[in-house]
Scaffold this motif. Structure first.
Motif, PDB file in Angstrom:
ATOM      1  N   ALA A 177       0.835  -1.206   0.000  1.00 38.03           N
ATOM      2  CA  ALA A 177       0.000   0.000   0.000  1.00 38.03           C
ATOM      3  C   ALA A 177       0.870   1.257   0.000  1.00 38.03           C
ATOM      4  O   ALA A 177       0.585   2.227  -0.723  1.00 38.03           O
ATOM      5  CB  ALA A 177      -0.923  -0.022   1.214  1.00 38.03           C
ATOM      6  N   GLU A 178       1.956   1.234   0.773  1.00 36.82           N
ATOM      7  CA  GLU A 178       2.832   2.416   0.841  1.00 36.82           C
ATOM      8  C   GLU A 178       3.509   2.687  -0.498  1.00 36.82           C
ATOM      9  O   GLU A 178       3.590   3.828  -0.947  1.00 36.82           O
ATOM     10  CB  GLU A 178       3.906   2.214   1.917  1.00 36.82           C
ATOM     11  N   GLY A 179       4.015   1.629  -1.114  1.00 38.44           N
ATOM     12  CA  GLY A 179       4.674   1.795  -2.412  1.00 38.44           C
ATOM     13  C   GLY A 179       3.731   2.393  -3.443  1.00 38.44           C
ATOM     14  O   GLY A 179       4.091   3.299  -4.202  1.00 38.44           O
ATOM     15  N   ALA A 180       2.499   1.896  -3.450  1.00 43.63           N
ATOM     16  CA  ALA A 180       1.518   2.404  -4.414  1.00 43.63           C
ATOM     17  C   ALA A 180       1.215   3.874  -4.149  1.00 43.63           C
ATOM     18  O   ALA A 180       1.168   4.690  -5.085  1.00 43.63           O
ATOM     19  CB  ALA A 180       0.242   1.572  -4.330  1.00 43.63           C
ATOM     20  N   ARG A 181       1.019   4.210  -2.900  1.00 42.35           N
ATOM     21  CA  ARG A 181       0.668   5.615  -2.576  1.00 42.35           C
ATOM     22  C   ARG A 181       1.800   6.557  -2.953  1.00 42.35           C
ATOM     23  O   ARG A 181       1.561   7.678  -3.409  1.00 42.35           O
ATOM     24  CB  ARG A 181       0.338   5.735  -1.088  1.00 42.35           C
ATOM     25  N   LYS A 182       3.057   6.114  -2.775  1.00 43.53           N
ATOM     26  CA  LYS A 182       4.194   6.970  -3.144  1.00 43.53           C
ATOM     27  C   LYS A 182       4.171   7.300  -4.629  1.00 43.53           C
ATOM     28  O   LYS A 182       4.670   8.329  -5.058  1.00 43.53           O
ATOM     29  CB  LYS A 182       5.517   6.282  -2.790  1.00 43.53           C
ATOM     30  N   LEU A 183       3.605   6.411  -5.410  1.00 41.52           N
ATOM     31  CA  LEU A 183       3.542   6.635  -6.860  1.00 41.52           C
ATOM     32  C   LEU A 183       2.275   7.383  -7.271  1.00 41.52           C
ATOM     33  O   LEU A 183       2.055   7.611  -8.468  1.00 41.52           O
ATOM     34  CB  LEU A 183       3.586   5.282  -7.587  1.00 41.52           C
ATOM     35  N   ILE A 326      -4.345  -3.048  -6.957  1.00 38.36           N
ATOM     36  CA  ILE A 326      -4.310  -1.776  -7.687  1.00 38.36           C
ATOM     37  C   ILE A 326      -5.229  -1.923  -8.906  1.00 38.36           C
ATOM     38  O   ILE A 326      -4.982  -2.771  -9.770  1.00 38.36           O
ATOM     39  CB  ILE A 326      -2.874  -1.445  -8.180  1.00 38.36           C
ATOM     40  N   HIS A 327      -6.251  -1.109  -8.942  1.00 37.78           N
ATOM     41  CA  HIS A 327      -7.190  -1.147 -10.070  1.00 37.78           C
ATOM     42  C   HIS A 327      -7.012   0.057 -10.999  1.00 37.78           C
ATOM     43  O   HIS A 327      -7.799   0.230 -11.925  1.00 37.78           O
ATOM     44  CB  HIS A 327      -8.636  -1.174  -9.555  1.00 37.78           C
ATOM     45  N   ASP A 328      -5.989   0.871 -10.729  1.00 35.72           N
ATOM     46  CA  ASP A 328      -5.800   2.098 -11.518  1.00 35.72           C
ATOM     47  C   ASP A 328      -5.607   1.814 -13.004  1.00 35.72           C
ATOM     48  O   ASP A 328      -5.866   2.676 -13.842  1.00 35.72           O
ATOM     49  CB  ASP A 328      -4.565   2.869 -11.021  1.00 35.72           C
ATOM     50  N   PHE A 329      -5.113   0.621 -13.321  1.00 35.39           N
ATOM     51  CA  PHE A 329      -4.745   0.343 -14.714  1.00 35.39           C
ATOM     52  C   PHE A 329      -5.637  -0.724 -15.369  1.00 35.39           C
ATOM     53  O   PHE A 329      -5.254  -1.332 -16.359  1.00 35.39           O
ATOM     54  CB  PHE A 329      -3.267  -0.083 -14.780  1.00 35.39           C
ATOM     55  N   LEU A 330      -6.802  -0.936 -14.792  1.00 38.59           N
ATOM     56  CA  LEU A 330      -7.708  -1.950 -15.364  1.00 38.59           C
ATOM     57  C   LEU A 330      -8.076  -1.610 -16.803  1.00 38.59           C
ATOM     58  O   LEU A 330      -8.233  -2.495 -17.637  1.00 38.59           O
ATOM     59  CB  LEU A 330      -8.979  -2.075 -14.518  1.00 38.59           C
ATOM     60  N   ASP A 331      -8.188  -0.310 -17.087  1.00 38.84           N
ATOM     61  CA  ASP A 331      -8.531   0.072 -18.461  1.00 38.84           C
ATOM     62  C   ASP A 331      -7.424  -0.299 -19.446  1.00 38.84           C
ATOM     63  O   ASP A 331      -7.663  -0.414 -20.649  1.00 38.84           O
ATOM     64  CB  ASP A 331      -8.811   1.576 -18.546  1.00 38.84           C
ATOM     65  N   ALA A 409       6.690  -3.817 -15.496  1.00 38.95           N
ATOM     66  CA  ALA A 409       7.393  -2.547 -15.230  1.00 38.95           C
ATOM     67  C   ALA A 409       6.709  -1.791 -14.091  1.00 38.95           C
ATOM     68  O   ALA A 409       7.362  -1.265 -13.188  1.00 38.95           O
ATOM     69  CB  ALA A 409       7.424  -1.691 -16.503  1.00 38.95           C
ATOM     70  N   LYS A 410       5.384  -1.770 -14.116  1.00 38.75           N
ATOM     71  CA  LYS A 410       4.651  -1.065 -13.052  1.00 38.75           C
ATOM     72  C   LYS A 410       4.868  -1.758 -11.700  1.00 38.75           C
ATOM     73  O   LYS A 410       5.020  -1.094 -10.674  1.00 38.75           O
ATOM     74  CB  LYS A 410       3.161  -1.019 -13.393  1.00 38.75           C
ATOM     75  N   VAL A 411       4.862  -3.069 -11.704  1.00 36.65           N
ATOM     76  CA  VAL A 411       5.100  -3.803 -10.453  1.00 36.65           C
ATOM     77  C   VAL A 411       6.481  -3.449  -9.896  1.00 36.65           C
ATOM     78  O   VAL A 411       6.646  -3.225  -8.689  1.00 36.65           O
ATOM     79  CB  VAL A 411       4.966  -5.323 -10.689  1.00 36.65           C
ATOM     80  N   CYS A 412       7.481  -3.379 -10.785  1.00 36.86           N
ATOM     81  CA  CYS A 412       8.830  -3.018 -10.324  1.00 36.86           C
ATOM     82  C   CYS A 412       8.840  -1.596  -9.758  1.00 36.86           C
ATOM     83  O   CYS A 412       9.488  -1.335  -8.728  1.00 36.86           O
ATOM     84  CB  CYS A 412       9.842  -3.137 -11.466  1.00 36.86           C
ATOM     85  N   GLU A 413       8.142  -0.696 -10.424  1.00 31.45           N
ATOM     86  CA  GLU A 413       8.078   0.684  -9.894  1.00 31.45           C
ATOM     87  C   GLU A 413       7.499   0.677  -8.489  1.00 31.45           C
ATOM     88  O   GLU A 413       8.006   1.352  -7.583  1.00 31.45           O
ATOM     89  CB  GLU A 413       7.204   1.549 -10.822  1.00 31.45           C
ATOM     90  N   LEU A 414       6.458  -0.115  -8.292  1.00 34.62           N
ATOM     91  CA  LEU A 414       5.839  -0.184  -6.963  1.00 34.62           C
ATOM     92  C   LEU A 414       6.831  -0.750  -5.941  1.00 34.62           C
ATOM     93  O   LEU A 414       6.981  -0.210  -4.840  1.00 34.62           O
ATOM     94  CB  LEU A 414       4.575  -1.042  -7.036  1.00 34.62           C
TER      95      LEU A 414
END
Lengths: 533, 156
Positions: A177-183, A326-331, A409-414
């Motif tokens: 959750a913290e990693g996601a919020r930082k992004l 994370i549902h931000d990228f479902l689209d 790539a997104k998972v690595c960013e998180l």
């Protein structure tokens, strides 16, 4: 290990799922001769769809017989002994392969309750955009979000999706959750079918606490209480027809080693196949149904995993299973979630033998595996192999390969945002990166499916609903085209991938369809309690 | 009387080849020196009937290919079971890196079974500080103590 007897005694009857009765239940292991059975409806499979169909039909007064290939394993038999549970609960020990480029590891349940016994219990409604696609593109009736709202609500009353209690979250849950919020992303509290999950994270091997509301502890016992009968250890080979009317199924009972023993035949005016998106089309094909769409349109919701390695101790075994997504990228077709496998499972997915494996696994308590689920646009097929068993053929398209790489790539960013020092990647040609600056190398990777390590637990669409037989194997309510009395009630029905975990979608579609069957198709039940009364 | 448990599903010759494979593949060092090779072999033997049909039928053949493969694939006129550990490991690594899918998959599959059985042994989990068993008791007790029967509609 199992729960010690003294603890069980101390707990008494305070765990309701350990008190569930399974009346009207038999095992094919006990069969001593061939058998002929009869019912108003025979349901093949007891998972996310089959259990729902059986329950609703039984509650409507039909004499329902559930046939399940796997055994009945009750909550009190579940333990943290991974190998034992995999042997008991999984088909093929979870080692099935989808053939193609790349080969994809596939796991599904084979027990009473089906894959709901071994899934993570994610319980999301079908996204509105997917329902809209089915309504608009497939022209399916009564499937818009407004029409489906009461159906989802009905399913949720039984499955009880809820978010995780804070006292069960571990370090890895917090890191995600913290990693996601930082992004700037928006981690959503995961909805899972459970009643007061205590966070053991043993979901994939049966829930010993009883918290997960799988079909085993919900629809199956509810259906049995309504009078349905269950025969476990009974494998269906094919549907039996009289002309174009399905009149039941035939198959073999299985002995204690899962070897076929005596034969059985079931006579029933309604035959409902709910054996999963691999075996349902397999049974249809073995039954000599030749419709073009049977087995086609297979989608697999591929899952790519990244293992983040942290300096701090994560103790990934302490804390619940997937408290967030994370549902931000479902689209974009990307769902991000996580699952912490036990060391023995994770080791097989990491490189190395001997000292090399030991070196990497010595970091287990610093690891956090995070994955992305891809809403695939590629489609594959289910075909019968030389042994008449269904095999899955599927290759990842260029577009889905690119989506997978973007997801990784997104998972690595998180993970880097959460503090990871290294990320172990699912690419043979790019095994590891050590800095957020390296994430661009993933996006720059040539979109080549070969060499990507993927797995899945969500196959679907192989007998999908459609208005015409050229586009699907079943009609808009799951009736198999060109025959009567034959229905499908599992993930095979889904007209397209759903982007999220499909359990609630399956249960809701089957609820919708079963109501229609009862209104329009169910014959005057010959032996039903409804008529008898 | 001997207490040795014999494999139920593997023949003695298959078991001997598998024992050599386990010796070569199993983790070593970094706290992973537990003497549990026999346990690993028996767990794989118990798992064998649960594997996909093709793997189940193919394993004995695959093990023999591994046993008689060194002359063909490693340029050594010996069998796998007579190689020392380093030689066997290099030989199996060659299979893992092979461009022939069948060779690669065979040893990948064996590796997965060996590592799964090895790392899930209670003494290995204990050495790793993984306390899933303790969590089992904690969480079963936690749920029993905190389950709100009225909220969840129990008894159902």
């Amino acid at each position: 290990m199992a729960i010690p007897a003294e603890i069980t005694a101390e707990l008494g009857d305070r765990i309701p799922e350990r008190r569930i009765a399974y009346p009207n239940t038999e095992s094919g292991r006990e069969a001593r001769c061939d058998a002929t059975l009869a019912a108003d409806a025979v349901v093949v499979g007891s998972g996310a769809g089959g259990a729902v169909a059986a329950c609703l039909l039984a509650e409507a007064g039909l004499d329902v017989l559930i046939l399940e290939e796997g055994s009945l394993h009750r909550t009190e038999s579940f333990s943290t002994s991974v190998l034992e549970m995999m042997r008991a609960l999984y088909r093929d020990f979870g080692a099935s392969m989808i053939l193609g480029t790349p080969g994809i590891l596939f796991a599904e349940g084979r027990c009473v309750g089906g894959s709901t016994v071994i899934n993570g219990g994610m319980c999301w409604r079908t996204p509105e955009r997917i329902l809209e696609r089915w309504r608009r593109d497939e022209r399916l009736p009564d499937i818009g979000s407004k029409e489906m709202e009461p159906v989802f609500a009905e399913v949720e009353r039984e499955l009880n999706p809820e978010t995780q209690a804070p006292d069960t979250l571990g370090v890895h849950n917090r890191l995600f959750a913290e990693g996601a919020r930082k992004l700037g992303w928006h981690p959503r509290d995961n909805l899972r079918n459970m009643r007061r999950c205590a966070g053991l994270n043993n979901c994939a091997f049966g829930c010993p606490t009883g918290a997960k509301q799988s079909s085993l502890v919900t629809y199956v016992p509810r259906g049995l209480r309504a009078g349905a009968r269950l025969v476990a250890d009974a494998r269906v080979d094919r549907v039996v027809f009289s002309g174009a009317q399905a009149i039941g199924v035939c198959g073999r009972f299985l002995d204690a080693d899962s070897r076929p023993s005596h034969r059985f035949q079931v006579r029933a005016p309604m035959t409902i196949l709910a054996a999963g998106a691999r075996h349902t089309p397999g049974i249809l094909k073995r039954s000599r149904l030749r419709a073009h769409a049977i087995g086609r349109h297979l989608t697999v919701h591929p899952n790519a995993k990244v293992v983040g390695i942290f300096e701090e101790v994560v103790n990934p075994w302490w804390g619940t299973h997937q408290a967030h997504q994370i549902h931000d990228f479902l689209d974009q077709g990307i769902l991000i979630g996580y699952a912490v496998p036990p060391p023995g499972i994770l080791a097989g997915a990491l490189p190395g033998i001997g000292e090399e494996s030991a070196a990497i696994m010595s970091l287990y308590n610093h690891m956090f595996p995070v994955g992305c689920l891809i809403e695939d646009t590629s489609t594959g097929r289910v075909v019968l192999g030389p042994d008449r068993q269904p095999q899955m053929l599927y290759s990842l398209s260029r577009r889905d390969t690119e989506t997978t790489q973007e997801g990784v790539a997104k998972v690595c960013e998180l993970l880097f945002a959460a503090g990871a020092k290294r990320c172990l990647l699912p690419f043979a040609d790019l095994a590891e990166i050590r800095s957020p600056d390296d994430v661009g190398r993933i996006r720059a990777r040539r979109p080549e499916p070969r060499g990507i390590e993927l797995m899945t637990v969500h196959i679907m669409g192989s007998a999908r609903m459609a208005l015409e037989s050229s586009r699907g194997a079943t009609d808009a309510f799951g009736r198999v085209f060109d025959v009567s009395g034959l229905y499908v009630a599992d993930a095979s029905l889904l007209p397209s991938p759903v982007g999220v975990n499909p359990q609630e979608t399956i249960a809701a579609l089957v609820t919708r369809n079963a109501r229609r069957w009862l209104e329009s198709d169910a014959r005057r039940p010959g032996r039903s309690r409804a008529r008898a009364s | 009387m001997s207490n040795v448990t014999l494999p139920r599903n593997l023949s003695s010759s298959s078991a001997a080849i598998l024992a050599a494979v386990i010796d070569a593949l199993r983790p070593r060092g970094h706290g992973f020196d537990q003497s549990i090779d026999e346990y690993v072999l028996l767990e794989i033997d118990r798992t064998l009937p649960c594997l996909p049909r093709l793997m189940r039928l193919g394993l004995p053949i695959g093990l023999r290919l591994l046993e008689w493969g060194p002359p063909l694939f490693a340029g050594r006129a010996r069998r796998l079971t007579t190689l020392n550990r380093q030689e066997a490991r290099a030989y199996l690594q060659g299979w893992l890196d092979s461009r022939m899918t069948a060779r690669r998959l065979l040893v990948h599959g064996l590796r997965a079974l060996v590592l799964l059985s090895f790392y899930q042994h209670p003494s290995v989990l204990d050495a790793m500080g993984v306390r899933w068993d303790r969590r089992l008791i904690e969480t079963v007790r936690l749920r029993a103590d905190t389950l709100d029967h009225a909220k969840y509609g129990y008894p159902r």
